[in-house]
Scaffold this motif. Structure first.
Motif, PDB file in Angstrom:
ATOM      1  N   ILE A 141       0.841  -1.194   0.000  1.00  0.00           N
ATOM      2  CA  ILE A 141       0.000   0.000   0.000  1.00  0.00           C
ATOM      3  C   ILE A 141       0.879   1.247   0.000  1.00  0.00           C
ATOM      4  O   ILE A 141       2.102   1.165   0.148  1.00  0.00           O
ATOM      5  CB  ILE A 141      -0.957   0.027   1.218  1.00  0.00           C
ATOM      6  N   GLY A 142       0.239   2.414  -0.161  1.00  0.00           N
ATOM      7  CA  GLY A 142       0.970   3.671  -0.232  1.00  0.00           C
ATOM      8  C   GLY A 142       1.127   4.374   1.101  1.00  0.00           C
ATOM      9  O   GLY A 142       1.851   5.361   1.209  1.00  0.00           O
ATOM     10  N   LYS A 143       0.448   3.857   2.122  1.00  0.00           N
ATOM     11  CA  LYS A 143       0.541   4.435   3.464  1.00  0.00           C
ATOM     12  C   LYS A 143       0.155   3.353   4.461  1.00  0.00           C
ATOM     13  O   LYS A 143      -0.814   2.621   4.233  1.00  0.00           O
ATOM     14  CB  LYS A 143      -0.401   5.643   3.608  1.00  0.00           C
ATOM     15  N   MET A 169      -1.266  -4.421  -9.265  1.00  0.00           N
ATOM     16  CA  MET A 169      -1.446  -4.574  -7.826  1.00  0.00           C
ATOM     17  C   MET A 169      -2.112  -5.916  -7.577  1.00  0.00           C
ATOM     18  O   MET A 169      -3.243  -6.141  -8.020  1.00  0.00           O
ATOM     19  CB  MET A 169      -2.303  -3.437  -7.274  1.00  0.00           C
ATOM     20  N   VAL A 170      -1.399  -6.801  -6.894  1.00  0.00           N
ATOM     21  CA  VAL A 170      -1.926  -8.118  -6.557  1.00  0.00           C
ATOM     22  C   VAL A 170      -2.056  -8.186  -5.043  1.00  0.00           C
ATOM     23  O   VAL A 170      -1.090  -7.906  -4.323  1.00  0.00           O
ATOM     24  CB  VAL A 170      -1.010  -9.254  -7.046  1.00  0.00           C
ATOM     25  N   LEU A 227      -7.133  -0.847  -2.347  1.00  0.00           N
ATOM     26  CA  LEU A 227      -8.117  -0.320  -3.292  1.00  0.00           C
ATOM     27  C   LEU A 227      -8.220   1.200  -3.180  1.00  0.00           C
ATOM     28  O   LEU A 227      -8.409   1.891  -4.189  1.00  0.00           O
ATOM     29  CB  LEU A 227      -9.471  -0.975  -3.047  1.00  0.00           C
ATOM     30  N   ARG A 228      -8.087   1.703  -1.975  1.00  0.00           N
ATOM     31  CA  ARG A 228      -8.081   3.157  -1.778  1.00  0.00           C
ATOM     32  C   ARG A 228      -6.925   3.792  -2.554  1.00  0.00           C
ATOM     33  O   ARG A 228      -7.090   4.813  -3.217  1.00  0.00           O
ATOM     34  CB  ARG A 228      -7.953   3.459  -0.285  1.00  0.00           C
ATOM     35  N   ILE A 259      -5.549  -4.585 -11.357  1.00  0.00           N
ATOM     36  CA  ILE A 259      -5.758  -5.121 -10.011  1.00  0.00           C
ATOM     37  C   ILE A 259      -6.128  -6.592 -10.089  1.00  0.00           C
ATOM     38  O   ILE A 259      -7.001  -6.980 -10.875  1.00  0.00           O
ATOM     39  CB  ILE A 259      -6.864  -4.336  -9.272  1.00  0.00           C
ATOM     40  N   ARG A 260      -5.451  -7.406  -9.280  1.00  0.00           N
ATOM     41  CA  ARG A 260      -5.800  -8.815  -9.134  1.00  0.00           C
ATOM     42  C   ARG A 260      -5.957  -9.121  -7.647  1.00  0.00           C
ATOM     43  O   ARG A 260      -5.094  -8.753  -6.848  1.00  0.00           O
ATOM     44  CB  ARG A 260      -4.694  -9.710  -9.719  1.00  0.00           C
TER      45      ARG A 260
END
Length: 258
Positions: free
Chosen positions: A122-124, A203-204, A218-219, A229-230
């Motif tokens: 994730i990014g955060k 993104m898995v 997902l955010r 996305i998987r």
């Protein structure tokens, strides 16, 4: 195993596959408390036809050195290895904390990254009641108990207990490294910058991931201009929980068909 000296650490790495193989090299980056062997299934598959590089991050596996104080510092280690190997352009694949490193590298050097894959990342850093409780307990219980509890949480319900116990027994990242890098992940936040990433991205994620929940991925994905996305039926440890399915998703994306 070959090693590279970087800023007081000896980084152990593997450089496999044909130098004149199909496509640019692949660089695999493992996550928090893991090591380069987390990618064994994927490397065995891809190294048949193309160059594949992976390393033990400092303080992990067979690499020495204290835990880095930031994700940026770990990214510099990965870039130092790629430069040592004279790899200018590459596909980067990161699991969990390794995905944070991949995003850091892609934001800093977009011209060098052909494609990016984020596996359970994730990014955060996400916070929930379970993680808050676990990190509070890390200061109160023996470190081995903390490692065991954190490892169990990483696998989906129903994953074979013997295999989970095997991962617990194999855990050997020093406490100082584990806790220092937890602080580094807490400080990591690129959510406001991911719109800058124009690199094709896969993104898995594991549907049952409670370490870095699917909702958080997902955010982040909403902000990515070009993302595939998987979602797989697994927990946080996709490379070992669903190795063949993950390898298939990577192969489809890396070859440009998805």
């Amino acid at each position: 195993m070959p090693q590279l000296e970087v800023d007081g650490a000896s980084l152990t790495y593997d450089d496999e596959g044909p130098r004149d193989g199909q496509g640019v090299p692949l660089a695999f980056v493992h996550g928090w408390t893991a090591n380069r062997h987390r990618w064994d299934h994927q490397v065995a598959h891809f190294a048949e036809a193309r160059r594949v590089v992976r390393l033990d991050l400092r303080g992990h596996g067979e690499s020495s050195g204290a835990g880095a104080g930031s994700i940026d510092a770990l990214a510099k280690d990965v870039l130092a290895l790629l430069e040592h190997l004279e790899i200018e352009r590459f596909v980067i694949i990161g699991h969990s904390m390794g995905g944070m490193i991949a995003q850091t590298i892609t934001l800093a050097h977009p011209e060098r990254v052909e494609r990016m894959v984020l596996v359970n990342s994730i990014g955060k850093m996400a916070y929930n009641r379970g993680r808050v409780w676990l990190m509070a307990a890390s200061r109160l219980v023996p470190f081995k108990l903390f490692v065991a509890a954190n490892t169990r949480r990483a696998f989906a319900p129903g994953y074979p207990r013997d295999e989970v116990r095997g991962h617990i027994r194999a855990a050997d990242t020093p406490r100082e490294v584990v806790m220092t890098l937890y602080g580094a992940m807490r400080a990591f936040d690129v959510l406001d910058r991911v719109t800058e990433i124009r690199t094709p991205t896969l993104m898995v994620h594991g549907y049952h991931d409670i370490q870095l929940p699917l909702a958080e991925m997902l955010r982040m994905a909403k902000a990515y201009p070009d993302a595939v996305i998987r979602v797989l039926d697994a927990g946080h440890q996709l490379p070992v929980e669903k190795p063949a399915e993950l390898t298939g998703a990577l192969a489809h994306f890396i070859t440009g068909r998805g």
